[in-house]
Design a protein around this motif. Structure first.
Motif, PDB file in Angstrom:
ATOM      1  N   LEU A   6      50.638   0.803  52.110  1.00 57.35           N
ATOM      2  CA  LEU A   6      50.924  -0.568  51.693  1.00 57.35           C
ATOM      3  C   LEU A   6      50.209  -0.857  50.380  1.00 57.35           C
ATOM      4  N   ALA A   7      50.792  -1.737  49.579  1.00 56.75           N
ATOM      5  CA  ALA A   7      50.137  -2.232  48.373  1.00 56.75           C
ATOM      6  C   ALA A   7      50.024  -3.742  48.464  1.00 56.75           C
ATOM      7  N   ALA A   8      48.889  -4.274  48.064  1.00 53.76           N
ATOM      8  CA  ALA A   8      48.691  -5.724  47.980  1.00 53.76           C
ATOM      9  C   ALA A   8      48.353  -6.059  46.538  1.00 53.76           C
ATOM     10  N   ILE A   9      49.090  -6.998  45.961  1.00 54.52           N
ATOM     11  CA  ILE A   9      48.866  -7.401  44.568  1.00 54.52           C
ATOM     12  C   ILE A   9      48.550  -8.893  44.536  1.00 54.52           C
ATOM     13  N   ASP A  10      47.403  -9.211  43.954  1.00 60.58           N
ATOM     14  CA  ASP A  10      46.917 -10.593  43.873  1.00 60.58           C
ATOM     15  C   ASP A  10      46.995 -11.025  42.402  1.00 60.58           C
ATOM     16  N   ILE A  11      47.919 -11.921  42.103  1.00 60.02           N
ATOM     17  CA  ILE A  11      48.123 -12.393  40.730  1.00 60.02           C
ATOM     18  C   ILE A  11      47.327 -13.679  40.563  1.00 60.02           C
ATOM     19  N   GLY A  12      46.145 -13.548  40.034  1.00 60.80           N
ATOM     20  CA  GLY A  12      45.236 -14.678  39.920  1.00 60.80           C
ATOM     21  C   GLY A  12      45.238 -15.306  38.540  1.00 60.80           C
ATOM     22  N   THR A  13      44.396 -16.311  38.364  1.00 59.55           N
ATOM     23  CA  THR A  13      44.311 -17.039  37.101  1.00 59.55           C
ATOM     24  C   THR A  13      43.594 -16.229  36.031  1.00 59.55           C
ATOM     25  N   ASN A  14      42.619 -15.428  36.445  1.00 57.91           N
ATOM     26  CA  ASN A  14      41.866 -14.616  35.493  1.00 57.91           C
ATOM     27  C   ASN A  14      42.354 -13.168  35.452  1.00 57.91           C
ATOM     28  N   SER A  15      42.651 -12.603  36.604  1.00 55.95           N
ATOM     29  CA  SER A  15      43.022 -11.188  36.639  1.00 55.95           C
ATOM     30  C   SER A  15      44.109 -10.920  37.664  1.00 55.95           C
ATOM     31  N   ILE A  16      44.731  -9.755  37.528  1.00 50.19           N
ATOM     32  CA  ILE A  16      45.691  -9.261  38.514  1.00 50.19           C
ATOM     33  C   ILE A  16      45.069  -8.021  39.127  1.00 50.19           C
ATOM     34  N   CYS A  18      45.417  -4.915  42.195  1.00 48.83           N
ATOM     35  CA  CYS A  18      46.330  -4.181  43.082  1.00 48.83           C
ATOM     36  C   CYS A  18      45.520  -3.210  43.922  1.00 48.83           C
ATOM     37  N   ILE A  19      45.725  -3.260  45.216  1.00 49.33           N
ATOM     38  CA  ILE A  19      45.053  -2.325  46.114  1.00 49.33           C
ATOM     39  C   ILE A  19      46.115  -1.579  46.911  1.00 49.33           C
ATOM     40  N   VAL A  20      45.939  -0.272  47.049  1.00 53.86           N
ATOM     41  CA  VAL A  20      46.865   0.554  47.832  1.00 53.86           C
ATOM     42  C   VAL A  20      46.088   1.167  48.985  1.00 53.86           C
ATOM     43  N   VAL A  21      46.624   1.024  50.200  1.00 54.98           N
ATOM     44  CA  VAL A  21      45.932   1.543  51.374  1.00 54.98           C
ATOM     45  C   VAL A  21      46.865   2.418  52.196  1.00 54.98           C
ATOM     46  N   GLU A  22      46.263   3.291  52.995  1.00 51.74           N
ATOM     47  CA  GLU A  22      46.996   4.122  53.947  1.00 51.74           C
ATOM     48  C   GLU A  22      46.636   3.637  55.342  1.00 51.74           C
ATOM     49  N   CYS A  23      47.639   3.308  56.137  1.00 51.77           N
ATOM     50  CA  CYS A  23      47.424   2.661  57.430  1.00 51.77           C
ATOM     51  C   CYS A  23      47.415   3.668  58.574  1.00 51.77           C
ATOM     52  N   ASN A  24      46.512   3.442  59.510  1.00 47.94           N
ATOM     53  CA  ASN A  24      46.460   4.229  60.736  1.00 47.94           C
ATOM     54  C   ASN A  24      47.149   3.470  61.855  1.00 47.94           C
ATOM     55  N   LYS A  25      47.515   4.165  62.904  1.00 46.80           N
ATOM     56  CA  LYS A  25      48.259   3.536  63.989  1.00 46.80           C
ATOM     57  C   LYS A  25      47.435   2.525  64.792  1.00 46.80           C
ATOM     58  N   ASP A  26      46.093   2.621  64.692  1.00 47.96           N
ATOM     59  CA  ASP A  26      45.249   1.669  65.414  1.00 47.96           C
ATOM     60  C   ASP A  26      45.013   0.390  64.635  1.00 47.96           C
ATOM     61  N   GLY A  27      45.641   0.265  63.446  1.00 51.55           N
ATOM     62  CA  GLY A  27      45.478  -0.938  62.647  1.00 51.55           C
ATOM     63  C   GLY A  27      44.426  -0.820  61.569  1.00 51.55           C
ATOM     64  N   SER A  28      43.645   0.254  61.569  1.00 58.33           N
ATOM     65  CA  SER A  28      42.662   0.456  60.516  1.00 58.33           C
ATOM     66  C   SER A  28      43.359   1.042  59.288  1.00 58.33           C
ATOM     67  N   PHE A  29      42.656   1.123  58.184  1.00 58.99           N
ATOM     68  CA  PHE A  29      43.247   1.660  56.963  1.00 58.99           C
ATOM     69  C   PHE A  29      42.155   2.164  56.033  1.00 58.99           C
ATOM     70  N   ARG A  30      42.568   2.996  55.062  1.00 55.09           N
ATOM     71  CA  ARG A  30      41.620   3.437  54.045  1.00 55.09           C
ATOM     72  C   ARG A  30      42.218   3.189  52.670  1.00 55.09           C
ATOM     73  N   ASP A  33      43.648   3.402  46.253  1.00 50.12           N
ATOM     74  CA  ASP A  33      43.503   3.023  44.849  1.00 50.12           C
ATOM     75  C   ASP A  33      43.229   1.528  44.747  1.00 50.12           C
ATOM     76  N   ASP A  34      42.504   1.151  43.698  1.00 46.58           N
ATOM     77  CA  ASP A  34      42.163  -0.255  43.467  1.00 46.58           C
ATOM     78  C   ASP A  34      42.175  -0.486  41.961  1.00 46.58           C
ATOM     79  N   GLU A  35      43.164  -1.232  41.490  1.00 45.74           N
ATOM     80  CA  GLU A  35      43.387  -1.418  40.059  1.00 45.74           C
ATOM     81  C   GLU A  35      43.202  -2.889  39.682  1.00 45.74           C
ATOM     82  N   LYS A  36      42.615  -3.124  38.519  1.00 46.24           N
ATOM     83  CA  LYS A  36      42.398  -4.503  38.056  1.00 46.24           C
ATOM     84  C   LYS A  36      42.719  -4.601  36.570  1.00 46.24           C
TER      85      LYS A  36
END
Length: 519
Positions: A6-16, A18-30, A33-36
């Protein structure tokens, strides 16, 4: 087996961001990548009412690059949100459509309350809040969100148009900031917050903060302490440190602020407003401690996305520091039975020595964590596994354990075998003198406890400590011959004796019984 990303992108007033995570079946994730990118969408909105063409161009370039990134990482879905700048600007709706086409995914413009709720989710996932009264603040470029809570129960959401970019443009047009301008700014912040609270006086002893300003405060505080840790996540910053940082920043012009250790140069122009806002809120709420949540809104988005898309039963949340430690240990394939036995013996020693030597309750937590994780270095290699354990722990994120405590846990685990602490050991030298003394005692306990399970067969079923002057007698009990355990513990008593200033004598319950019978 391929895991969903999954990727989450937060378009804010100062910065944008983006975080990319890999999901496990138990709901956890690692995190993969984290881009700003600092795009300053909020630049000039107060005057024109619109996001400028230059800011739009910067945002398009950032989003195009992020789209390529998430496409290359083969994400299953992108969750993107826009916050204050898009909410306020007249051209916001048009730009949302345009940016959504660039991403190939719909961007949601969320309210201040929704933003606050995402920050709260992340805070509750990362900090032990049971039985505590606290507030969560997320400081952005356009707005500031506040959540009040007791334990795990969220009470109220508030959103204030007091972001660092907006406040800088409104009050700090002269560089360096004039005292008169700062007083006007501080008065404005107080009035806006008090008005929205409708006269209620909040007492929030601890604030959990997220956002760029909070991370900048943490990085600068670490530099002032000259006592660095691997991550600011979970760091405790005192109000006195915030006051000191603010005074230092107010004295400098933008060139001087860009040279401040720990502060990103692209934040130098808005940092006075950001730190001033945090200081004013801590003063208003009588908060003495600021806990740093390095994850914030983006992590809240991931947690929501996992639930909404049915990618796991429920995003996993640690319930206690112990569960977090055990979960991390198991991810490193720790020997559960041996680790639990060493922890049990360590705590038995600690509890019987605590009153006599003035050991503190919180030190018990550090000892147990180190005992559970002392051998995880096997995950890398048996050889030098004590050093590998130290390295793994230093880089772990452990719920309910602060970065300074994590450093101590790592060093305690490091000395469960081989050499004693030395000046050439960097990890030990990074600790304060007081921390070094604590680590020496706790590592001394762990070292002996590990020796008491030398065969990893749980032969020692109980122990009793008897302290007489500078002599500590340990009476061991078990169902079989304990010769190997006696040898193992005796060979590893050196650090204990040095740290506590005592001599240790090992005897077995069986030997004591024979002696008493002869007498």
């Amino acid at each position: 087996m391929t895991k969903d990303r999954l990727a989450a992108i937060d378009i804010g007033t100062n910065s944008i961001r983006c975080i990319v995570v890999e999901c496990n079946k138990d709901g956890s994730f690692r995190i993969l990548d984290d881009e700003k990118d600092t795009v300053r969408l909020g630049e000039g909105i107060a005057e024109t009412g619109e996001i400028s063409a230059a800011a739009v161009a910067r945002a398009e370039a950032a989003l195009t690059r992020m789209h390529k990134l998430v496409t290359g990482l083969k994400v299953k879905a992108i969750d993107a949100v826009a916050t204050s700048a898009m909410r306020k600007s007249a051209n916001g709706p048009r730009l949302v459509k345009r940016f959504s086409e660039l991403l190939g995914s719909e961007i949601r413009v969320i309210s201040g309350d929704e933003e606050a709720a995402l920050a709260a989710q992340s805070a509750l996932r990362n900090f032990d809040t049971h039985g505590k009264r606290f507030g969560v603040i997320d400081v952005g470029g356009g707005s500031v969100e506040l959540i009040t809570a007791q334990g795990v129960h969220v009470e109220e959401f508030y959103s204030f148009e007091l972001g660092a970019v907006v406040m800088t443009e409104q009050f700090f047009r002269v560089d360096p900031a004039r005292d008169s301008d700062y007083r006007r700014f501080q008065k404005h912040v107080r009035e806006i917050i008090k008005k929205q609270l409708d006269g209620d006086k909040l007492v929030l002893p601890t604030l959990i903060g997220s956002g760029g300003t909070i991370n900048a405060i943490a990085q600068m505080a670490l530099q002032l302490r000259r006592n660095p840790v691997e991550s600011v996540h979970g760091l405790e910053v005192l109000r006195s440190e915030v006051v000191h940082l603010l005074a230092m920043l107010q004295r400098r012009d933008i060139k001087g602020r860009r040279e401040v250790a720990g502060l990103s140069p692209d934040r130098a122009d808005i940092i006075v407003a950001g730190v001033g806002l945090v200081d004013t809120m801590m003063e208003l709420f009588n908060a003495n401690t600021l806990l740093v949540n390095a994850h914030g809104v983006r992590e809240g988005m991931i947690l929501e996305a996992i639930k909404r898309r049915g990618m796991a039963p429920e995003a996993a949340s640690p319930r206690s520091w112990r569960e977090s430690v055990i979960s991390f240990g198991q991810s490193c394939q720790m020997d559960d039975m041996h680790s639990q036995q060493v922890a049990t013996l360590s705590l038995a020693l600690f509890d019987q020595l605590a009153d006599h030597f003035g050991l503190k309750k919180r030190e018990r937590v550090l000892l147990e964590a180190a005992a559970l994780l002392h051998d995880i270095g096997y995950y890398i290699s048996y050889h030098s596994h004590h050093k590998h354990s130290c390295h793994l722990i230093r880089h772990a994120e452990l719920f309910g354990i602060t970065p300074r405590e994590r450093e101590m846990v790592a060093v305690i685990a490091r000395y469960h075998r081989k050499s004693l602490p030395k000046k050439k050991h960097d990890e030990f030298q990074r600790l304060t003198v007081k921390e070094q003394a604590t680590v020496g005692r706790l590592a001394g306990i762990l070292r002996m406890a590990d020796g008491l399970d030398r065969r990893r067969c749980f032969a020692v079923s109980g122990l009793q400590c008897r302290v007489e002057g500078n002599l500590v007698q340990l009476v061991l009990s078990g169902a079989e011959d304990l010769a190997v355990e006696l040898f193992g513990a005796s060979a590893k008593r050196d650090l204990f004796e040095k740290s506590f200033g005592v001599q240790v004598l090992f005897v077995t319950q069986a030997a004591c019984a024979v002696t008493e019978k002869e007498l």
